[in-house]
Structure formats: C-alpha cells, structure tokens
Scaffold this motif. Structure first.
Motif, PDB file in Angstrom:
ATOM      1  N   LEU A 252       0.825  -1.208   0.000  1.00 29.86           N
ATOM      2  CA  LEU A 252       0.000   0.000   0.000  1.00 29.86           C
ATOM      3  C   LEU A 252       0.861   1.259   0.000  1.00 29.86           C
ATOM      4  O   LEU A 252       0.541   2.252  -0.665  1.00 29.86           O
ATOM      5  N   ILE A 253       1.960   1.229   0.753  1.00 28.24           N
ATOM      6  CA  ILE A 253       2.859   2.388   0.794  1.00 28.24           C
ATOM      7  C   ILE A 253       3.486   2.621  -0.575  1.00 28.24           C
ATOM      8  O   ILE A 253       3.598   3.764  -1.042  1.00 28.24           O
ATOM      9  N   PHE A 254       3.896   1.543  -1.244  1.00 29.06           N
ATOM     10  CA  PHE A 254       4.466   1.673  -2.585  1.00 29.06           C
ATOM     11  C   PHE A 254       3.463   2.297  -3.550  1.00 29.06           C
ATOM     12  O   PHE A 254       3.763   3.274  -4.245  1.00 29.06           O
ATOM     13  N   LEU A 255       2.259   1.755  -3.601  1.00 31.23           N
ATOM     14  CA  LEU A 255       1.249   2.265  -4.528  1.00 31.23           C
ATOM     15  C   LEU A 255       0.829   3.685  -4.165  1.00 31.23           C
ATOM     16  O   LEU A 255       0.606   4.522  -5.046  1.00 31.23           O
ATOM     17  N   GLY A 256       0.738   3.974  -2.882  1.00 31.98           N
ATOM     18  CA  GLY A 256       0.318   5.297  -2.450  1.00 31.98           C
ATOM     19  C   GLY A 256       1.349   6.377  -2.687  1.00 31.98           C
ATOM     20  O   GLY A 256       1.010   7.569  -2.710  1.00 31.98           O
ATOM     21  N   HIS A 257       2.610   5.987  -2.858  1.00 29.84           N
ATOM     22  CA  HIS A 257       3.690   6.957  -3.074  1.00 29.84           C
ATOM     23  C   HIS A 257       3.928   7.259  -4.548  1.00 29.84           C
ATOM     24  O   HIS A 257       4.908   7.932  -4.882  1.00 29.84           O
ATOM     25  N   ILE A 258       3.062   6.776  -5.408  1.00 28.15           N
ATOM     26  CA  ILE A 258       3.164   7.099  -6.829  1.00 28.15           C
ATOM     27  C   ILE A 258       2.143   8.195  -7.118  1.00 28.15           C
ATOM     28  O   ILE A 258       0.951   7.917  -7.283  1.00 28.15           O
TER      29      ILE A 258
ATOM     30  N   LEU B  10      11.305   2.266  -5.806  1.00 23.43           N
ATOM     31  CA  LEU B  10      10.517   1.925  -6.991  1.00 23.43           C
ATOM     32  C   LEU B  10       9.351   2.876  -7.195  1.00 23.43           C
ATOM     33  O   LEU B  10       8.898   3.071  -8.328  1.00 23.43           O
ATOM     34  N   SER B  11       8.847   3.468  -6.116  1.00 25.61           N
ATOM     35  CA  SER B  11       7.739   4.415  -6.272  1.00 25.61           C
ATOM     36  C   SER B  11       8.166   5.622  -7.097  1.00 25.61           C
ATOM     37  O   SER B  11       7.390   6.139  -7.918  1.00 25.61           O
ATOM     38  N   PHE B  12       9.414   6.069  -6.909  1.00 28.35           N
ATOM     39  CA  PHE B  12       9.913   7.175  -7.740  1.00 28.35           C
ATOM     40  C   PHE B  12      10.100   6.717  -9.184  1.00 28.35           C
ATOM     41  O   PHE B  12       9.724   7.426 -10.121  1.00 28.35           O
TER      42      PHE B  12
ATOM     43  N   LEU C 215       0.362  -1.968 -15.412  1.00 24.24           N
ATOM     44  CA  LEU C 215       1.556  -2.757 -15.694  1.00 24.24           C
ATOM     45  C   LEU C 215       2.740  -2.267 -14.862  1.00 24.24           C
ATOM     46  O   LEU C 215       3.500  -3.079 -14.312  1.00 24.24           O
ATOM     47  N   VAL C 216       2.881  -0.951 -14.764  1.00 25.81           N
ATOM     48  CA  VAL C 216       3.972  -0.384 -13.958  1.00 25.81           C
ATOM     49  C   VAL C 216       3.807  -0.774 -12.489  1.00 25.81           C
ATOM     50  O   VAL C 216       4.769  -1.182 -11.816  1.00 25.81           O
ATOM     51  N   GLY C 217       2.578  -0.655 -11.972  1.00 23.88           N
ATOM     52  CA  GLY C 217       2.330  -1.021 -10.583  1.00 23.88           C
ATOM     53  C   GLY C 217       2.577  -2.497 -10.326  1.00 23.88           C
ATOM     54  O   GLY C 217       3.196  -2.871  -9.317  1.00 23.88           O
ATOM     55  N   ALA C 218       2.111  -3.348 -11.243  1.00 26.67           N
ATOM     56  CA  ALA C 218       2.315  -4.793 -11.089  1.00 26.67           C
ATOM     57  C   ALA C 218       3.801  -5.143 -11.140  1.00 26.67           C
ATOM     58  O   ALA C 218       4.270  -6.015 -10.397  1.00 26.67           O
ATOM     59  N   ALA C 219       4.544  -4.452 -12.011  1.00 28.16           N
ATOM     60  CA  ALA C 219       5.986  -4.710 -12.109  1.00 28.16           C
ATOM     61  C   ALA C 219       6.686  -4.345 -10.799  1.00 28.16           C
ATOM     62  O   ALA C 219       7.577  -5.071 -10.333  1.00 28.16           O
ATOM     63  N   GLY C 220       6.286  -3.239 -10.201  1.00 34.38           N
ATOM     64  CA  GLY C 220       6.878  -2.840  -8.927  1.00 34.38           C
ATOM     65  C   GLY C 220       6.593  -3.851  -7.832  1.00 34.38           C
ATOM     66  O   GLY C 220       7.497  -4.233  -7.066  1.00 34.38           O
ATOM     67  N   LEU C 221       5.348  -4.308  -7.733  1.00 31.72           N
ATOM     68  CA  LEU C 221       4.998  -5.306  -6.724  1.00 31.72           C
ATOM     69  C   LEU C 221       5.726  -6.623  -6.980  1.00 31.72           C
ATOM     70  O   LEU C 221       6.138  -7.309  -6.030  1.00 31.72           O
ATOM     71  N   TRP C 222       5.906  -6.977  -8.248  1.00 37.80           N
ATOM     72  CA  TRP C 222       6.631  -8.196  -8.590  1.00 37.80           C
ATOM     73  C   TRP C 222       8.085  -8.104  -8.150  1.00 37.80           C
ATOM     74  O   TRP C 222       8.633  -9.055  -7.576  1.00 37.80           O
ATOM     75  N   ILE C 223       8.717  -6.954  -8.391  1.00 39.38           N
ATOM     76  CA  ILE C 223      10.121  -6.781  -7.976  1.00 39.38           C
ATOM     77  C   ILE C 223      10.237  -6.855  -6.457  1.00 39.38           C
ATOM     78  O   ILE C 223      11.166  -7.488  -5.915  1.00 39.38           O
ATOM     79  N   MET C 224       9.314  -6.217  -5.751  1.00 38.50           N
ATOM     80  CA  MET C 224       9.330  -6.262  -4.289  1.00 38.50           C
ATOM     81  C   MET C 224       9.198  -7.708  -3.801  1.00 38.50           C
ATOM     82  O   MET C 224       9.879  -8.117  -2.839  1.00 38.50           O
ATOM     83  N   THR C 225       8.351  -8.473  -4.449  1.00 40.14           N
ATOM     84  CA  THR C 225       8.155  -9.870  -4.060  1.00 40.14           C
ATOM     85  C   THR C 225       9.402 -10.699  -4.343  1.00 40.14           C
ATOM     86  O   THR C 225       9.794 -11.548  -3.528  1.00 40.14           O
TER      87      THR C 225
END
Length: 406
Positions: free
Chosen positions: A52-58, A353-355, A373-383
């Motif tokens: 949530l923090i990652f997505l909210g910081h975009i 990644l949010s930046f 796609l950008v959001g999913a890629a960020g979550l995938w990298i975090m995972t």
C-alpha cells in the motif's frame, strides 16, 4: 464519640484506600507476552502495508485508488507503525525477559543502527536517482516535486541535515519516524514490562499534549516532520501494549456484536468522508461543520479519527481471520506474507521503486493499462526481493549450522 460517628468518618477513608488500590492494580499489571508462536497474520498485513505504501507513493496515478487511503481515514503507514510496535515488543521484550535488560537493549540498538544504515543508503540512492533523472531527461521539476532542490544550492548542509534525519526527500518520511521510535523504545519497553497500562496512559497523554501544544520536530530547510513522532508514537506504543497482554485482556471485545456493528458503521462513515474529500460532487452533500472536522485528513498529527479507524479495522479483521485460519496457507497470500517477513528490504526497495514508477508513468505511460503494468511490475520486484532475502538467510543459517556441527 459514638460508633456511628466513627464509622461515618472512616468510610470515606476506606473508600479512598480502595480506590487507590484499584488504580494501582490497574496501572501496575505485570506484562505477559503471548506464547512464542509466529502469528502469520502480522506478516500478511505488514506485507500489505508495504504494498500500500508503494502504490500510495506514486503521485498522480490511478494506482493510488488501490490503496486504503482513498476509502478510509487510516492507510498503510498507520498499519505499518502499529505492527512494528507489536513485533518489536514481541522480539525484544522476550529477549529482555529471558536474557536480561542489557542484552535486550544492545540487540534493540543494533536494530536501530541497521535501520539508520538502510535509511542512509536509500537516502543517497534516492537523491542520486532523482538528480540524474531530472537532469538527464530535462525534467527539472522533479527536483522540486521530490524535495531534492536544496541539494543543488547547499549540498554540504543538505547532506549534513539528512544525516541527522532533518532533511527528507518526498516519501522518505516513514523510515526516520521508525528510527526515532525504535531509538526511544529501550526505555519505554523497560517501563512497559513493569507498568504496561501506566505507559499506555502516558503515551496517550503525550499524544494529546503534542496535538494541543503543537509539539513536533523541525525539518530542513523549513517546516516540521510530516509524521510527528510525538503523536505517531501512540500507534507504536499501542502495538507494544497489545503484545504485552493488552490483546489478551481485550479479547472479550471480539464477542461484542454491538462493538462490531459500531466499528462497521464507523468504517462506512470514514468511506463517505474520504470519498467526499476526493470527489467534489460528493463534497456538496457534506455539512460544512462536519467537513471542518474530517476534511482535510490530518495525517501529520495523527488525527484521533485515524486511530479509531485503524482500531475498527483491526477489530473486524481479527474477528474474521483467526490465527489458525486455513487461508493463511494459501499460495495466493504467500507473496504478501514473504514481503512482510522481509519488511525492511521490501520497504526500502518499494520506496525507491515508487519514484521510478512515477517517472515511467510521467514519461508517457499514462494510460490505465500502462499504469497497471507499472504497478504490477513494482509489486513483482518487491516480491522477488522478499523471496531472495528469505533464500539468502536460509543459506546463511544452514551454513552456520554446518560449521557449528563440524
């Protein structure tokens, strides 16, 4: 003097003594940690907080609508701080009880140092990335947008202020708050292990005083901390209070249907108020007096309704998801659980990644599916980072066992 006169004179004194005894018992309850059983729910929701923090910081993207901040008063940061207080108490409180205060403090301060080093590394990488992207792609507005502009005019002073946590680029506010709360925690935890309720009352008093008198820490080059440590400590201490027996003492609340209904009603109210702040058409239906209380949402000083909202969410979630819920073993939840187990690494990677995600979206990927796609890629990298860290720790642990056995 008659017996009745003596009895009448003694009765107020006896009542005062009884009241004093009850009050002393209330604030001096010995703290008891729960049995050493890993609560996977904590990992699950700490991982969710990181997502949530990652997505909210975009900023300026549709991805923020996948976070809780657009549907209620509290968000991922509130959840992160609450769970951090709980887990820190569970780990270091157990250590203090079993191995002594000194051992517990040294391990806790080592964790503070790890957090500080992680922050410095993220701070330098973040500054460098924003500066490079802004100048290489002629997007100089990023310097102001992400609060990196002071680095150009006063580089030495800006970096010096960053070392003492006074200068923070945009979105790099949560980790300094966590560092300060953990640095003060050895003393707080020592008292909580003896007077759990008294410390909780003191935390509430500090929260109210900070809100009333406007206490906060200064930031550089101007202003104050975005997350006021004097108010946000309430969630951290509340998490510690829950870990030290508060959760067990409050278990009866889970069986209260009236309280569950009130909590659900407050969540619906928070949903309406939050959407009214985001959607101008809905704002017209909110009375001005009510809007003045809840709009805008006071995040800096942790408005009381944020605390009530988070508590309502926690009450409903805990009542619906017991500790032995079979769904916690579902493979679909494992990415979230892994991210929660490797919280620090995932958190730092997510902030960076949010930046990157914001830059990619602003550079031409503004369509809905491109943003997804950008959001999913960020979550995938975090995972991926979470799974790698888990694997790496397992390798180190097995090697240590082999060396110890050999």
């Amino acid at each position: 003097m008659t017996d009745e006169t003596i009895y009448a004179a003694v009765r107020p004194l006896r009542a005062a003594v009884l009241l004093h005894r009850r009050l002393w018992e209330t604030i001096t309850i010995r703290s008891v940690l729960a049995k050493p059983r890993r609560d996977v729910r904590l990992d699950l929701f700490r991982g969710l907080a990181n997502w949530l923090i990652f997505l909210g910081h975009i900023p300026d993207s549709m991805l923020a609508w996948f976070t809780t901040r657009n549907y209620g008063f509290s968000d991922g940061a509130d959840l992160f701080v609450l769970i951090s207080g709980y887990t820190a108490t569970f780990v270091f409180g157990s250590m203090m009880m079993e191995r002594g205060f000194i051992i517990g403090v040294t391990r806790l301060l080592r964790r503070v140092w790890q957090l500080y080093v992680a922050h410095l590394l993220l701070f330098l990488v973040y500054l460098t990335a924003v500066h490079y992207m802004a100048h290489s792609f002629d997007e100089l507005h990023l310097m102001d947008q992400f609060n990196v502009a002071p680095l150009m005019s006063f580089p030495v002073e800006t970096l010096s202020q960053g070392l003492i946590l006074k200068f923070k680029p945009l979105n790099l506010d949560v980790l300094p708050l966590y560092i300060v709360l953990m640095a003060a925690f050895p003393v707080v935890l020592w008292f909580m292990l003896r007077w759990r309720n008294a410390v909780m009352i003191g935390s509430l008093a500090l929260y109210l005083a900070a809100r009333h008198y406007g206490w906060n820490l200064p930031s550089y080059p101007a202003g104050v901390w975005y997350f006021n440590p004097f108010t946000w400590q309430l969630l951290f201490v509340f998490g510690a209070w829950l870990a030290l027996g508060g959760a067990a003492a409050s278990r009866w609340l889970l069986s209260s249907r009236a309280l569950l209904v009130l909590s659900g009603g407050f969540l619906l109210f928070a949903l309406a108020m939050t959407l009214a702040e985001r959607i101008p058409g809905l704002r017209e239906y909110v009375p001005d007096g009510l809007a003045a209380v809840f709009i805008p949402n006071d995040k800096t000083n942790l408005a009381p309704y944020r605390v009530v909202h988070l508590a309502s969410l926690a009450l409903i979630v805990v009542s619906l998801i017991p500790i032995d819920w079979p769904g916690l073993k579902s493979r679909f939840l494992q990415p979230l659980i892994r991210c929660g187990q490797q919280s620090l690494s995932v958190f730092c990677v997510g902030l960076f990644l949010s930046f990157v995600a914001h830059f990619v979206i602003e550079s031409g990927s503004e369509g809905f599916w491109a943003q997804m796609l950008v959001g999913a890629a960020g979550l995938w990298i975090m995972t991926i980072v979470a799974y790698y860290r888990t694997w790496s720790k397992d390798v180190d642990r097995s090697r240590w066992i082999e060396e110890a056995g050999g």
